[in-house]
Design a protein around this motif. Sequence first.
Motif, PDB file in Angstrom:
ATOM      1  N   THR A  60       0.845  -1.194   0.000  1.00 25.12           N
ATOM      2  CA  THR A  60       0.000   0.000   0.000  1.00 25.12           C
ATOM      3  C   THR A  60       0.877   1.239   0.000  1.00 25.12           C
ATOM      4  O   THR A  60       1.973   1.211   0.558  1.00 25.12           O
ATOM      5  CB  THR A  60      -0.925   0.018   1.237  1.00 25.12           C
ATOM      6  OG1 THR A  60      -1.788   1.157   1.168  1.00 25.12           O
ATOM      7  CG2 THR A  60      -0.151   0.071   2.532  1.00 25.12           C
ATOM      8  N   PRO A  61       0.413   2.304  -0.611  1.00 26.27           N
ATOM      9  CA  PRO A  61       1.189   3.545  -0.514  1.00 26.27           C
ATOM     10  C   PRO A  61       1.257   3.972   0.959  1.00 26.27           C
ATOM     11  O   PRO A  61       0.250   3.937   1.662  1.00 26.27           O
ATOM     12  CB  PRO A  61       0.371   4.550  -1.324  1.00 26.27           C
ATOM     13  CG  PRO A  61      -0.567   3.743  -2.145  1.00 26.27           C
ATOM     14  CD  PRO A  61      -0.785   2.453  -1.413  1.00 26.27           C
ATOM     15  N   ILE A  62       2.446   4.335   1.403  1.00 26.87           N
ATOM     16  CA  ILE A  62       2.575   4.775   2.792  1.00 26.87           C
ATOM     17  C   ILE A  62       3.139   6.187   2.805  1.00 26.87           C
ATOM     18  O   ILE A  62       3.846   6.591   1.887  1.00 26.87           O
ATOM     19  CB  ILE A  62       3.440   3.814   3.648  1.00 26.87           C
ATOM     20  CG1 ILE A  62       4.913   3.866   3.248  1.00 26.87           C
ATOM     21  CG2 ILE A  62       2.903   2.399   3.584  1.00 26.87           C
ATOM     22  CD1 ILE A  62       5.820   3.087   4.198  1.00 26.87           C
ATOM     23  N   PRO A  63       2.817   6.960   3.845  1.00 27.20           N
ATOM     24  CA  PRO A  63       3.353   8.320   3.949  1.00 27.20           C
ATOM     25  C   PRO A  63       4.888   8.301   3.933  1.00 27.20           C
ATOM     26  O   PRO A  63       5.513   7.414   4.514  1.00 27.20           O
ATOM     27  CB  PRO A  63       2.822   8.809   5.298  1.00 27.20           C
ATOM     28  CG  PRO A  63       1.605   7.978   5.551  1.00 27.20           C
ATOM     29  CD  PRO A  63       1.920   6.637   4.948  1.00 27.20           C
ATOM     30  N   ILE A 103      -7.022   3.474   8.053  1.00 28.33           N
ATOM     31  CA  ILE A 103      -7.971   4.194   8.901  1.00 28.33           C
ATOM     32  C   ILE A 103      -8.533   5.361   8.099  1.00 28.33           C
ATOM     33  O   ILE A 103      -7.788   6.113   7.470  1.00 28.33           O
ATOM     34  CB  ILE A 103      -7.255   4.728  10.175  1.00 28.33           C
ATOM     35  CG1 ILE A 103      -6.663   3.581  10.990  1.00 28.33           C
ATOM     36  CG2 ILE A 103      -8.193   5.595  11.003  1.00 28.33           C
ATOM     37  CD1 ILE A 103      -7.671   2.591  11.504  1.00 28.33           C
ATOM     38  N   GLN A 104      -9.837   5.518   8.133  1.00 30.12           N
ATOM     39  CA  GLN A 104     -10.483   6.627   7.439  1.00 30.12           C
ATOM     40  C   GLN A 104     -10.797   7.725   8.453  1.00 30.12           C
ATOM     41  O   GLN A 104     -11.509   7.485   9.422  1.00 30.12           O
ATOM     42  CB  GLN A 104     -11.765   6.145   6.746  1.00 30.12           C
ATOM     43  CG  GLN A 104     -11.540   5.026   5.739  1.00 30.12           C
ATOM     44  CD  GLN A 104     -10.560   5.393   4.646  1.00 30.12           C
ATOM     45  OE1 GLN A 104     -10.613   6.480   4.090  1.00 30.12           O
ATOM     46  NE2 GLN A 104      -9.637   4.486   4.337  1.00 30.12           N
ATOM     47  N   ALA A 110      -6.247   8.693   3.820  1.00 36.31           N
ATOM     48  CA  ALA A 110      -6.233   7.447   4.590  1.00 36.31           C
ATOM     49  C   ALA A 110      -4.958   7.375   5.431  1.00 36.31           C
ATOM     50  O   ALA A 110      -3.905   7.863   5.021  1.00 36.31           O
ATOM     51  CB  ALA A 110      -6.318   6.251   3.657  1.00 36.31           C
ATOM     52  N   ALA A 111      -5.075   6.788   6.592  1.00 37.01           N
ATOM     53  CA  ALA A 111      -3.960   6.742   7.533  1.00 37.01           C
ATOM     54  C   ALA A 111      -3.621   5.295   7.884  1.00 37.01           C
ATOM     55  O   ALA A 111      -4.505   4.438   7.895  1.00 37.01           O
ATOM     56  CB  ALA A 111      -4.314   7.517   8.803  1.00 37.01           C
ATOM     57  N   LEU A 112      -2.349   5.047   8.168  1.00 38.67           N
ATOM     58  CA  LEU A 112      -1.889   3.715   8.568  1.00 38.67           C
ATOM     59  C   LEU A 112      -1.561   3.703  10.050  1.00 38.67           C
ATOM     60  O   LEU A 112      -0.834   4.577  10.538  1.00 38.67           O
ATOM     61  CB  LEU A 112      -0.618   3.329   7.805  1.00 38.67           C
ATOM     62  CG  LEU A 112      -0.780   2.825   6.390  1.00 38.67           C
ATOM     63  CD1 LEU A 112       0.584   2.523   5.787  1.00 38.67           C
ATOM     64  CD2 LEU A 112      -1.644   1.584   6.358  1.00 38.67           C
ATOM     65  N   VAL A 113      -2.065   2.711  10.751  1.00 33.12           N
ATOM     66  CA  VAL A 113      -1.720   2.547  12.160  1.00 33.12           C
ATOM     67  C   VAL A 113      -0.278   2.050  12.230  1.00 33.12           C
ATOM     68  O   VAL A 113       0.075   1.056  11.606  1.00 33.12           O
ATOM     69  CB  VAL A 113      -2.675   1.560  12.862  1.00 33.12           C
ATOM     70  CG1 VAL A 113      -2.174   1.211  14.255  1.00 33.12           C
ATOM     71  CG2 VAL A 113      -4.075   2.154  12.928  1.00 33.12           C
ATOM     72  N   PHE A 114       0.547   2.781  12.990  1.00 31.54           N
ATOM     73  CA  PHE A 114       1.963   2.442  13.107  1.00 31.54           C
ATOM     74  C   PHE A 114       2.416   2.296  14.554  1.00 31.54           C
ATOM     75  O   PHE A 114       3.540   1.861  14.813  1.00 31.54           O
ATOM     76  CB  PHE A 114       2.835   3.499  12.413  1.00 31.54           C
ATOM     77  CG  PHE A 114       2.898   4.799  13.167  1.00 31.54           C
ATOM     78  CD1 PHE A 114       3.952   5.073  14.019  1.00 31.54           C
ATOM     79  CD2 PHE A 114       1.882   5.736  13.050  1.00 31.54           C
ATOM     80  CE1 PHE A 114       3.997   6.256  14.734  1.00 31.54           C
ATOM     81  CE2 PHE A 114       1.920   6.927  13.750  1.00 31.54           C
ATOM     82  CZ  PHE A 114       2.988   7.190  14.598  1.00 31.54           C
ATOM     83  N   ALA A 115       1.546   2.644  15.494  1.00 26.66           N
ATOM     84  CA  ALA A 115       1.947   2.615  16.903  1.00 26.66           C
ATOM     85  C   ALA A 115       0.718   2.404  17.775  1.00 26.66           C
ATOM     86  O   ALA A 115      -0.425   2.536  17.316  1.00 26.66           O
ATOM     87  CB  ALA A 115       2.656   3.921  17.283  1.00 26.66           C
ATOM     88  N   SER A 116       0.984   2.081  19.042  1.00 22.92           N
ATOM     89  CA  SER A 116      -0.115   1.898  19.992  1.00 22.92           C
ATOM     90  C   SER A 116       0.358   2.242  21.397  1.00 22.92           C
ATOM     91  O   SER A 116       1.549   2.397  21.656  1.00 22.92           O
ATOM     92  CB  SER A 116      -0.637   0.458  19.941  1.00 22.92           C
ATOM     93  OG  SER A 116       0.388  -0.454  20.281  1.00 22.92           O
ATOM     94  N   GLY A 117      -0.607   2.328  22.280  1.00 28.58           N
ATOM     95  CA  GLY A 117      -0.326   2.561  23.684  1.00 28.58           C
ATOM     96  C   GLY A 117      -0.763   1.363  24.497  1.00 28.58           C
ATOM     97  O   GLY A 117      -1.544   0.527  24.023  1.00 28.58           O
ATOM     98  N   GLY A 118      -0.277   1.284  25.717  1.00 30.28           N
ATOM     99  CA  GLY A 118      -0.596   0.163  26.582  1.00 30.28           C
ATOM    100  C   GLY A 118      -2.073   0.055  26.931  1.00 30.28           C
ATOM    101  O   GLY A 118      -2.552  -1.016  27.301  1.00 30.28           O
ATOM    102  N   GLY A 119      -2.814   1.130  26.770  1.00 30.27           N
ATOM    103  CA  GLY A 119      -4.249   1.103  27.040  1.00 30.27           C
ATOM    104  C   GLY A 119      -5.078   0.720  25.828  1.00 30.27           C
ATOM    105  O   GLY A 119      -6.303   0.759  25.876  1.00 30.27           O
ATOM    106  N   GLY A 120      -4.407   0.360  24.722  1.00 28.04           N
ATOM    107  CA  GLY A 120      -5.110  -0.062  23.523  1.00 28.04           C
ATOM    108  C   GLY A 120      -5.332   1.043  22.512  1.00 28.04           C
ATOM    109  O   GLY A 120      -5.881   0.795  21.444  1.00 28.04           O
ATOM    110  N   ASP A 121      -4.916   2.272  22.843  1.00 32.02           N
ATOM    111  CA  ASP A 121      -5.079   3.340  21.866  1.00 32.02           C
ATOM    112  C   ASP A 121      -4.135   3.124  20.689  1.00 32.02           C
ATOM    113  O   ASP A 121      -3.081   2.522  20.814  1.00 32.02           O
ATOM    114  CB  ASP A 121      -4.869   4.716  22.500  1.00 32.02           C
ATOM    115  CG  ASP A 121      -3.604   4.830  23.332  1.00 32.02           C
ATOM    116  OD1 ASP A 121      -3.089   3.807  23.796  1.00 32.02           O
ATOM    117  OD2 ASP A 121      -3.130   5.963  23.530  1.00 32.02           O
TER     118      ASP A 121
END
Length: 165
Positions: A60-63, A103-104, A110-121
């Motif tokens: 996919t195209p990525i930033p 992600i819309q 469109a955005a790609l999820v690349f990270a997260s937090g310990g609370g699930g964000d």
Amino acid sequence: MPDVRLDAEWLHVWCEQTHAALAKLTESFQARFGFAPGSNAVVHASEASHQDTDALVELTPIPSDLTTMYWVIDEVSLPDVGNGRFVHPASLVADHFRVYGAIQIHGEEAALVFASGGGGDLFALAGSGRVWRSTTASWSGQFDLAAASLQEFFEGLSRQINDQL
């Protein structure tokens, strides 16, 4: 479009400073919190992670900032910073993209999820360069602006680490 695009040299310096800050954090962690720290690390990119980045780009195209980041960093694991912060390796981003897609976000590319937090964000990078944070632990929920750029996102991680020293 943000004025600041991620610069590989800036990110190399960020890695060095973060390694030093994490050494200080882990050295005093048990005395301050009463238990041993987790594995807090910035993993530098390798030939294998570069191949994973190439595979993600083919998928996919990525930033462009994400490509720059993955040519310097494979992943970041900060379980003891705040409630935990994790920058995912390109291979995991690709796996998640295959399952969840991009992600819309209203009014945004469109955005790609690349990270997260310990609370699930979740943290997603859009083509504009802006970083968005989920308001819930969901791929389909609302995302609010977290940082104007990926550099600002990493600067925020630095502040969170330094706040715990």
